[in-house]
Design an enzyme around this catalytic site. Sequence first.
Site, PDB file in Angstrom:
ATOM      1  N   PHE A 212       0.650  -1.062  -0.155  1.00 36.09           N
ATOM      2  CA  PHE A 212       0.005  -0.162   0.249  1.00 36.09           C
ATOM      3  C   PHE A 212       0.894   1.371  -0.004  1.00 36.09           C
ATOM      4  O   PHE A 212       0.103   2.589   0.234  1.00 36.09           O
ATOM      5  CB  PHE A 212      -0.879  -0.020   1.375  1.00 36.09           C
ATOM      6  CG  PHE A 212      -2.279  -0.944   1.566  1.00 36.09           C
ATOM      7  CD1 PHE A 212      -2.948  -1.669   0.076  1.00 36.09           C
ATOM      8  CD2 PHE A 212      -1.790  -2.778   2.350  1.00 36.09           C
ATOM      9  CE1 PHE A 212      -3.535  -2.745   0.336  1.00 36.09           C
ATOM     10  CE2 PHE A 212      -2.003  -3.442   2.628  1.00 36.09           C
ATOM     11  CZ  PHE A 212      -3.399  -3.819   1.527  1.00 36.09           C
ATOM     12  N   ARG A 213       2.029   1.396  -0.646  1.00 35.66           N
ATOM     13  CA  ARG A 213       2.762   2.820  -0.702  1.00 35.66           C
ATOM     14  C   ARG A 213       3.224   2.848   0.781  1.00 35.66           C
ATOM     15  O   ARG A 213       3.742   4.087   1.104  1.00 35.66           O
ATOM     16  CB  ARG A 213       2.506   3.568  -1.652  1.00 35.66           C
ATOM     17  CG  ARG A 213       1.892   2.910  -2.368  1.00 35.66           C
ATOM     18  CD  ARG A 213       1.800   3.978  -3.750  1.00 35.66           C
ATOM     19  NE  ARG A 213       2.791   4.558  -4.288  1.00 35.66           N
ATOM     20  CZ  ARG A 213       3.824   4.849  -4.191  1.00 35.66           C
ATOM     21  NH1 ARG A 213       3.517   3.310  -5.384  1.00 35.66           N
ATOM     22  NH2 ARG A 213       4.701   4.948  -5.373  1.00 35.66           N
ATOM     23  N   LEU A 214       3.317   2.172   1.745  1.00 33.85           N
ATOM     24  CA  LEU A 214       3.886   2.217   2.922  1.00 33.85           C
ATOM     25  C   LEU A 214       5.418   1.755   3.218  1.00 33.85           C
ATOM     26  O   LEU A 214       5.487   1.378   4.165  1.00 33.85           O
ATOM     27  CB  LEU A 214       3.037   1.420   4.554  1.00 33.85           C
ATOM     28  CG  LEU A 214       1.174   2.262   3.911  1.00 33.85           C
ATOM     29  CD1 LEU A 214       1.002   1.388   4.840  1.00 33.85           C
ATOM     30  CD2 LEU A 214       1.207   3.897   3.789  1.00 33.85           C
TER      31      LEU A 214
END
Length: 213
Positions: free
Chosen positions: A189-191
């Site tokens: 989730f692009r974390l």
Amino acid sequence: MTDTTSMKHQTPLTSGDFTAADEPFALFEAWLNEAIKSEPNDPNAMALATVDPDGLPDVRMVLMKGFDTEGFVFYSHIASQKGRELAANPKAALLFHWKSLRRQVRIRGNVTPVTDAEADAYFATRPKQAQIGAWASKQSQELESRFAFERAIATVAAKHVIGEVPRPPGWSGWRVTPVRIEFWHDRPFRLHDRIEFRRDVAGQKWSKTRMYP
């Protein structure tokens, strides 16, 4: 409505792994060794960014041929575009992107030429055909035809049928001594996980900052 169902069981932000490193070079070596095992081609490939006299950025892929706590080394023609730009402004940025590992390493720093002894030692390890090519190529200059280049290669090869090929006087290397090194690792989730090591000058102790993705 935003679907957050898949986020309920996401992998938590990491701690106690690479983000716990207290200096960058050992971490880089560990990541490079993993990349050597997983990357299909050239795990030592890196993007090299410079600027021209007008301040316009320039970037190309080169191969790292060595690194230690003094910096990251690559070789090329001194009169090439990169060589001219580094002579005018001896600062550069590097980027390693290991797609198989979903990792990046960003490096920024000052650039100095390697010694003649270093350049001679590395040039001697290159395949003979690559050594001949270094003599035949007028890198970054206009080439009238592929045939002209092949003719130049044949001419140089005829001079060095027997014996070693010496290093061309216009061919050498550079060392990028970092003042910034950032390690980036992909997360769901692009974390993403990011840490940056900083120092003002070579030889100083590194400071470390964890950064938002």
